[in-house]
Scaffold this active site. Structure first.
Site, mmCIF file in Angstrom:
data_model
loop_
_atom_site.group_PDB
_atom_site.id
_atom_site.type_symbol
_atom_site.label_atom_id
_atom_site.label_comp_id
_atom_site.label_asym_id
_atom_site.label_seq_id
_atom_site.Cartn_x
_atom_site.Cartn_y
_atom_site.Cartn_z
ATOM 1 N N ARG A 89 -4.459 0.909 -6.465
ATOM 2 C CA ARG A 89 -3.747 1.714 -5.794
ATOM 3 C C ARG A 89 -3.103 2.192 -6.749
ATOM 4 O O ARG A 89 -2.732 3.714 -6.211
ATOM 5 C CB ARG A 89 -2.653 0.635 -6.362
ATOM 6 C CG ARG A 89 -2.777 -0.836 -5.133
ATOM 7 C CD ARG A 89 -1.597 -1.034 -4.744
ATOM 8 N NE ARG A 89 -1.741 -2.575 -3.553
ATOM 9 C CZ ARG A 89 -2.142 -2.947 -2.394
ATOM 10 N NH1 ARG A 89 -1.656 -1.280 -2.458
ATOM 11 N NH2 ARG A 89 -2.250 -4.172 -2.262
ATOM 12 N N PHE A 97 -15.112 2.791 2.290
ATOM 13 C CA PHE A 97 -13.455 1.955 2.299
ATOM 14 C C PHE A 97 -12.601 3.063 1.059
ATOM 15 O O PHE A 97 -14.069 3.343 -0.175
ATOM 16 C CB PHE A 97 -14.189 0.635 1.602
ATOM 17 C CG PHE A 97 -13.412 -0.200 0.775
ATOM 18 C CD1 PHE A 97 -12.438 -0.018 0.287
ATOM 19 C CD2 PHE A 97 -13.710 -1.738 1.492
ATOM 20 C CE1 PHE A 97 -11.485 -0.957 0.607
ATOM 21 C CE2 PHE A 97 -12.765 -2.746 0.776
ATOM 22 C CZ PHE A 97 -11.710 -2.811 0.826
ATOM 23 N N ASP A 105 -5.928 -0.262 -1.918
ATOM 24 C CA ASP A 105 -6.551 -1.271 -2.889
ATOM 25 C C ASP A 105 -7.667 -1.287 -2.742
ATOM 26 O O ASP A 105 -8.457 -1.400 -1.264
ATOM 27 C CB ASP A 105 -6.438 -2.260 -3.180
ATOM 28 C CG ASP A 105 -5.102 -3.766 -2.122
ATOM 29 O OD1 ASP A 105 -5.720 -4.578 -2.401
ATOM 30 O OD2 ASP A 105 -5.377 -2.626 -0.545
ATOM 31 N N LYS A 127 -7.275 6.637 9.935
ATOM 32 C CA LYS A 127 -8.581 6.389 10.102
ATOM 33 C C LYS A 127 -8.553 5.899 11.868
ATOM 34 O O LYS A 127 -8.529 5.064 11.941
ATOM 35 C CB LYS A 127 -9.008 5.051 9.597
ATOM 36 C CG LYS A 127 -10.156 5.364 9.605
ATOM 37 C CD LYS A 127 -10.431 3.817 8.440
ATOM 38 C CE LYS A 127 -10.111 3.669 7.274
ATOM 39 N NZ LYS A 127 -11.528 2.554 6.427
ATOM 40 N N GLY A 148 0.567 -1.699 -0.011
ATOM 41 C CA GLY A 148 -0.262 -0.153 0.093
ATOM 42 C C GLY A 148 0.956 1.340 0.035
ATOM 43 O O GLY A 148 0.658 2.375 -0.487
ATOM 44 N N GLU A 152 3.558 4.992 5.596
ATOM 45 C CA GLU A 152 2.217 3.901 5.588
ATOM 46 C C GLU A 152 1.633 4.054 4.723
ATOM 47 O O GLU A 152 1.441 5.779 4.607
ATOM 48 C CB GLU A 152 1.955 3.209 6.552
ATOM 49 C CG GLU A 152 0.866 2.491 6.698
ATOM 50 C CD GLU A 152 0.916 1.256 6.469
ATOM 51 O OE1 GLU A 152 1.041 1.148 5.541
ATOM 52 O OE2 GLU A 152 0.653 0.179 6.679
ATOM 53 N N ASP A 153 0.694 4.156 4.177
ATOM 54 C CA ASP A 153 -0.767 4.089 3.146
ATOM 55 C C ASP A 153 -1.604 4.729 3.887
ATOM 56 O O ASP A 153 -2.252 6.381 4.022
ATOM 57 C CB ASP A 153 -0.886 3.629 2.172
ATOM 58 C CG ASP A 153 -1.547 2.155 2.874
ATOM 59 O OD1 ASP A 153 -1.550 1.802 3.810
ATOM 60 O OD2 ASP A 153 -2.307 1.538 2.058
ATOM 61 N N ASP A 155 -5.461 1.999 10.632
ATOM 62 C CA ASP A 155 -6.798 1.705 10.249
ATOM 63 C C ASP A 155 -6.712 1.000 11.669
ATOM 64 O O ASP A 155 -7.199 1.372 12.275
ATOM 65 C CB ASP A 155 -6.568 0.683 8.860
ATOM 66 C CG ASP A 155 -8.163 0.360 8.804
ATOM 67 O OD1 ASP A 155 -9.188 0.308 9.359
ATOM 68 O OD2 ASP A 155 -8.561 -0.308 8.071
#
Length: 177
Positions: A163, A150, A157, A129, A43, A97-98, A101
């Site tokens: 992506r 989402f 992705d 998030k 990611g 990091e993307d 979560d």
């Protein structure tokens, strides 16, 4: 691909502006430290690539691949699929990091680098998030706080797809339901 997107949250221009701001902070802090920058694959590949080009200090790049997901659900167990090759003892580590979560993956990876003797461990994430956090973990630097939707694009992705979108968008529910 674009037809599967409900709405665009952040355009490429907004992402670029945020990365410039993040890079300014990192450039000030790490000027003479030569950290190991660890993109978390897959990611963070696009975000890390764009961020690293903005950094004007010496660094080593050593990606790691870790997973705590099966499909769209987190298992809660983090496993390193592809480890770094660098010795991080007495060196600063910067994870790229993307999205943060649940927080489980980055918390586990950060602890692993501390166990290996890293001088310091910090996390730079494009997205945070917080509504989905399962553990007490926070990025040291992040671009945007995002809602519990989402998200895809710019490295994020669904089933390995989307992506390559140049923006971050909300995937239509019917695509993944």
């Amino acid at each position: 691909m674009n037809n599967d997107i409900e709405k665009v949250l952040y355009t490429q221009a907004q992402l670029n502006q945020k990365m410039d701001e993040l890079a300014d902070k990192l450039n000030q802090k790490y000027q003479n430290q030569q950290p190991v920058v660890i993109p978390v694959l897959n990611g963070a590949m696009i975000f890390a690539s764009d961020m690293i080009k903005r950094l004007n200090f010496k660094l080593n790049i050593d990606p790691i691949k870790a997973s705590s997901y099966e499909g769209v659900n987190s298992t809660g167990k983090v496993k390193i699929v592809q480890d770094i090759k660098s010795d991080v003892a007495n060196r600063p580590v910067i994870f790229m990091e993307d999205i943060i979560d649940t927080g489980r993956t980055l918390k586990a990876l950060s602890q692993e680098m501390k166990n290996r003797g890293a001088k310091s461990v910090e996390v730079v994430a494009m997205l945070d998030k917080p509504d989905t956090r399962m553990v007490d973990f926070h990025a040291d630097y992040y671009g945007f706080k995002v809602p519990d939707e989402f998200l895809v694009g710019y490295g994020l992705d669904y089933d390995g797809l989307y992506r390559n979108l140049p923006y971050i968008g909300v995937l239509k529910h019917e695509v993944y339901a």
